[in-house]
Scaffold this motif. Structure first.
Motif, PDB file in Angstrom:
ATOM      1  N   PRO A 148       0.813  -1.224   0.000  1.00 40.89           N
ATOM      2  CA  PRO A 148       0.000   0.000   0.000  1.00 40.89           C
ATOM      3  C   PRO A 148       0.846   1.275   0.000  1.00 40.89           C
ATOM      4  O   PRO A 148       0.383   2.323  -0.474  1.00 40.89           O
ATOM      5  CB  PRO A 148      -0.819  -0.111   1.297  1.00 40.89           C
ATOM      6  CG  PRO A 148      -0.823  -1.553   1.631  1.00 40.89           C
ATOM      7  CD  PRO A 148       0.478  -2.111   1.121  1.00 40.89           C
ATOM      8  N   LEU A 153       1.132   3.069  -3.365  1.00 45.82           N
ATOM      9  CA  LEU A 153      -0.090   3.537  -4.013  1.00 45.82           C
ATOM     10  C   LEU A 153       0.070   4.883  -4.723  1.00 45.82           C
ATOM     11  O   LEU A 153      -0.336   5.047  -5.872  1.00 45.82           O
ATOM     12  CB  LEU A 153      -1.213   3.623  -2.963  1.00 45.82           C
ATOM     13  CG  LEU A 153      -2.598   3.936  -3.475  1.00 45.82           C
ATOM     14  CD1 LEU A 153      -3.074   2.839  -4.431  1.00 45.82           C
ATOM     15  CD2 LEU A 153      -3.570   4.075  -2.307  1.00 45.82           C
ATOM     16  N   VAL A 190      -5.637   3.582 -10.985  1.00 47.67           N
ATOM     17  CA  VAL A 190      -5.796   2.325 -10.238  1.00 47.67           C
ATOM     18  C   VAL A 190      -7.231   1.839 -10.384  1.00 47.67           C
ATOM     19  O   VAL A 190      -8.183   2.589 -10.136  1.00 47.67           O
ATOM     20  CB  VAL A 190      -5.467   2.508  -8.733  1.00 47.67           C
ATOM     21  CG1 VAL A 190      -5.785   1.229  -7.955  1.00 47.67           C
ATOM     22  CG2 VAL A 190      -3.994   2.860  -8.532  1.00 47.67           C
ATOM     23  N   VAL A 196      -5.435  -1.589   1.698  1.00 48.80           N
ATOM     24  CA  VAL A 196      -5.420  -0.701   0.536  1.00 48.80           C
ATOM     25  C   VAL A 196      -6.548   0.336   0.656  1.00 48.80           C
ATOM     26  O   VAL A 196      -6.375   1.505   0.279  1.00 48.80           O
ATOM     27  CB  VAL A 196      -5.451  -1.505  -0.796  1.00 48.80           C
ATOM     28  CG1 VAL A 196      -6.783  -2.129  -1.079  1.00 48.80           C
ATOM     29  CG2 VAL A 196      -5.063  -0.625  -1.972  1.00 48.80           C
ATOM     30  N   PHE A 199      -5.876   4.506   0.668  1.00 48.44           N
ATOM     31  CA  PHE A 199      -6.599   5.529  -0.104  1.00 48.44           C
ATOM     32  C   PHE A 199      -7.154   6.610   0.821  1.00 48.44           C
ATOM     33  O   PHE A 199      -7.199   7.782   0.465  1.00 48.44           O
ATOM     34  CB  PHE A 199      -7.751   4.907  -0.893  1.00 48.44           C
ATOM     35  CG  PHE A 199      -7.378   4.433  -2.271  1.00 48.44           C
ATOM     36  CD1 PHE A 199      -7.131   5.339  -3.288  1.00 48.44           C
ATOM     37  CD2 PHE A 199      -7.276   3.088  -2.547  1.00 48.44           C
ATOM     38  CE1 PHE A 199      -6.802   4.907  -4.569  1.00 48.44           C
ATOM     39  CE2 PHE A 199      -6.954   2.640  -3.831  1.00 48.44           C
ATOM     40  CZ  PHE A 199      -6.715   3.551  -4.835  1.00 48.44           C
ATOM     41  N   VAL A 243      -3.906  11.031  -2.543  1.00 52.45           N
ATOM     42  CA  VAL A 243      -4.122  10.268  -3.780  1.00 52.45           C
ATOM     43  C   VAL A 243      -5.126  10.951  -4.713  1.00 52.45           C
ATOM     44  O   VAL A 243      -5.690  10.316  -5.582  1.00 52.45           O
ATOM     45  CB  VAL A 243      -4.590   8.819  -3.457  1.00 52.45           C
ATOM     46  CG1 VAL A 243      -3.472   8.012  -2.846  1.00 52.45           C
ATOM     47  CG2 VAL A 243      -5.810   8.824  -2.542  1.00 52.45           C
ATOM     48  N   THR A 270      -9.377   6.630 -10.659  1.00 50.78           N
ATOM     49  CA  THR A 270      -9.717   5.310 -10.127  1.00 50.78           C
ATOM     50  C   THR A 270     -11.003   4.757 -10.745  1.00 50.78           C
ATOM     51  O   THR A 270     -11.867   5.496 -11.221  1.00 50.78           O
ATOM     52  CB  THR A 270      -9.917   5.364  -8.593  1.00 50.78           C
ATOM     53  OG1 THR A 270     -10.912   6.348  -8.293  1.00 50.78           O
ATOM     54  CG2 THR A 270      -8.631   5.679  -7.863  1.00 50.78           C
TER      55      THR A 270
END
Ligand SMILES: Cc1cc2nc3c(=O)[nH]c(=O)nc-3n(C[C@H](O)[C@H](O)[C@H](O)COP(=O)(O)O)c2cc1C
Length: 146
Positions: free
Chosen positions: A42, A45, A51, A70, A74, A79, A84
């Motif tokens: 993770p 990321l 993703v 995970v 987030f 992020v 996504t």
């Protein structure tokens, strides 16, 4: 551009969906890492630009335990730059069909640039394969716009 599909699957339905989406990304010449969540760190990321998360649902629409790290990454890391998508398989016999997809969707909508979601009943059928194509269209179109 760095892209990944991070997924979990016990009986293979979500793995099949992940593989179809992976093939579709490769067809679009977007090199994409296909990573079972148990093999994903993770901490890596935020290195990604795109993703797609793939998950089955469990225990009245809950996240599988192996997806929790995970999910938290987030929530906790910066992020917002990541485009996504979330896809999953479930069984409409249960009262909260694909509940884990909904949990990811609500969180990713806030934390990232959520482009698309997809829910599939158990094993992907022909019409689901077409939906996978649309899923990748949405994901890659958003990527260009960011
Ligand atoms: C004990 C148990 C609980 C489940 N709970 C749900 C649920 O709440 N919602 C749902 O949509 N599917 C539920 N399912 C169905 C699975 O999510 C579905 O079979 C899924 O396709 C499995 O994915 P996999 O083949 O990738 O492991 C449950 C299955 C089991 C065995």
């Amino acid at each position: 551009m760095k892209a990944a599909i991070i997924y979990t699957s016990v009986t293979g339905n979500t793995a099949t969906l992940a593989e179809i989406i992976h093939e579709n990304m490769e067809k679009r010449h977007i090199a994409t890492d296909l990573i079972p969540v148990d093999s994903f760190d993770p901490a890596a990321l935020s290195n990604y630009d795109m993703v797609a998360i793939g998950t089955y649902s469990w225990d009245d629409g809950e996240l599988p335990m192996e997806m929790e790290d995970v999910f938290e990454a987030f929530e906790e890391e910066d992020v917002q730059h990541i485009t996504t998508g979330v896809f999953g398989t479930g069984d409409s016999f249960y009262s909260h069909f694909c509940g884990a997809v909904d949990l990811f969707r609500d969180m990713l909508y806030v934390q990232s640039n959520l482009a698309v979601t997809l829910k599939v009943e158990l094993t992907p059928q022909d019409d689901d394969i077409m939906k996978c194509d649309k899923f990748c269209d949405r994901l890659t179109n958003q990527l260009v716009l960011v």
